[in-house]
Design a protein around this motif. Structure first.
Motif: not given
Length: 511
Positions: A316, A380, A414, A446
């Protein structure tokens, strides 16, 4: 003497002992011939039924909008050759908020993006949607003031490398560095052990996780099929050997950590442990017999902490740095917020003072919050989760029988215009200050939602923000023009990772 009659067997007819005695070889030939015909015939009929008749004419899910294709192989090749969740965006755009598609041999799967259906799965009736056993078995081999210290240490190592090479800037493969950083963080904070992979990148535990994320075609096929059946793991393939080697290394380290915390005579030392596993061991030593956790259970918890606790955050942060490199205006705005709220990070004389660091609160930076949320929405790190119904249920107005496999794809949900509007595919942190009317909490999946949502969410968010503050206060990031855009090479292996890592041009900023 009259021959004795023997029982009748299908496909063999009534035979006699005399016939068997006189024609043993002919019967053997007949049986072999029958089997040679019947086994392929049965296979064809079985395949025909489950790959065509059942899914289209018998299945209780046949009324759900279905992605076109022959169920014998279904959408398997599309799934393993495209970014996880992207194909489903197109499916939902064409067929609606709940769609049926197929894994090999007519194995049915559902993808759900309907807001009310997501509430049913995550809030109203979450315990009817546990992970299926196959998914747990597939993930077991991989899964089973520290933030600041490790984050600042990584930045110092980068700085030292550039000074040693007398370089004004350098391209770093940031994902590898971030994986080592977060592995060290989870080792110290979660397990009370110093893995020290930042200073020792070839440590066996780090090598084990490298083996888990191979993206060649063989590994993608093997690991894709492993989600369908664990028997694939029996094949003598290199991908399977790497997974087994990695599992043995991780298992050994996990067991060693537990055993060290359980040594007789060290109860007082254990009581001082502030790490998560140390507290679990401490409680376990005083628990009643029926509440005592087995060594295997605690070992699996350590493996989960190590696997799920470091790679998702590292990935991430890496994607966030790439987005900041591509959007220098956003990067500059974020850096100025960090400078305003945490000026000590921009001065080498105060950067590592413990008392100052302990007072720093990354949750007080609102733009940093928006940047992190937008990055986690846009890419994500865990792009999907799978559930399997225990009992019959209803989703999006359709009857769903018990035993149905259902996917919630964060990388689909998303980015859906039905929730996010026309800018769904745009990286824009400012959207969080002016969300569209179509937005719901289930549009951001997420971390999932409800009681089965990610328990490590806050840990991951603070870790992510801390690393970003440590790096942005020291360096400027630009895309590496010598490599292909990592965003074009996203691959899924538990985590949505760039195939070749993320190489960025890193330049120290002026004090």
């Amino acid at each position: 003497m009259k021959p004795i009659q023997v029982p009748y067997f299908p496909f063999m007819g009534a035979v006699t002992v005399g016939a068997l005695a006189l024609g043993k070889s002919s019967v053997a030939v007949s049986t072999t011939t029958a089997l040679a015909v019947l086994v392929p015939l049965a296979t064809v009929l079985y395949t025909l039924y489950y790959s065509w008749i059942y899914p289209f004419y018998v299945s209780p899910l046949r009324h759900i909008p279905t992605v076109p294709g022959f169920p014998l192989w279904g959408q398997f090749f599309t799934i393993i050759t495209t970014e996880c969740g992207v194909a489903a965006r197109d499916w939902h755009a064409q067929y609606g908020p709940i769609v049926r598609y197929f894994f090999p041999f007519g194995s049915e799967r559902l993808s759900v993006v309907d807001d009310d259906a997501i509430k049913q799965m995550t809030v109203r009736n979450p315990y009817n949607f546990p992970k299926p056993e196959r998914a747990r078995q597939w993930m077991i081999p991989i899964l089973g003031e520290v933030f600041w210290a490790k984050s600042l240490h990584m930045a110092k190592l980068w700085e030292d490398e550039m000074k040693a090479e007398n370089a004004k800037s350098k391209c770093f493969e940031v994902l590898e560095w971030l994986n080592r950083t977060t592995l060290d963080i989870i080792g110290k904070a979660g397990l009370g052990t110093d893995i020290d992979s930042l200073d020792n990148p070839e440590t066996p535990l780090r090598d084990a996780y490298r083996r888990c994320f191979d993206f060649d075609l063989e590994a993608r096929i093997i690991n894709g099929l492993a989600a369908f059946t664990p028997l694939i793991r029996l094949l003598p393939a290199r991908a399977n050997r790497d997974i087994q080697i990695a599992r043995n290394i991780i298992l050994s380290r996990a067991q060693k950590i537990i055993q060290e915390k359980q040594k007789p005579g060290e109860a007082a030392e254990v009581s001082r442990h502030k790490d998560i596993i140390g507290l679990i061991v401490k409680d376990n030593m005083t628990a009643s017999k029926e509440d005592t956790l087995s060594l295997e259970t605690m070992r699996n918890q350590v493996m989960t902490f190590l696997g799920a606790g470091h790679d998702t955050t590292a990935t991430s942060v890496a994607w966030t740095l790439l987005m900041l490199a591509k959007n220098p205006d956003i990067q500059s705005k974020l850096r100025e917020e960090v400078r305003e709220k945490m000026p000590f990070l921009f001065d080498d004389a105060t950067r590592n003072i413990e008392d100052t660091i302990e007072k720093a609160d990354v949750d007080l930076l609102p733009y940093l919050e928006d940047v992190c949320k937008e990055s986690l929405r846009y890419i994500p790190s865990i792009p999907m989760t799978v559930r399997k119904t225990i009992e019959d249920d209803t989703l999006a107005g359709y009857y769903i029988p018990g035993g149905t496999t259902v996917y919630l794809m964060a990388n689909t949900i998303n980015r859906l215009p039905m929730y996010w509007g026309d800018t769904a595919d745009t990286f824009d942190p400012s959207r969080w200050k002016n969300l569209p009317e179509t937005y719901t909490t289930n549009a951001f999946m997420t971390f999932l939602q409800g009681p089965r949502g990610c328990v490590g969410r806050k840990f991951a968010e603070v870790e992510m923000k801390t690393i970003l503050c440590s790096l942005l206060s020291k360096f400027n990031f630009e895309p590496d023009a010598s490599v292909q855009d990592p965003e074009e090479l996203k691959m899924w292996r538990l985590v949505l990772r760039p195939r070749d890592g993320i190489s960025l041009k890193v330049t120290p900023i002026a004090a």
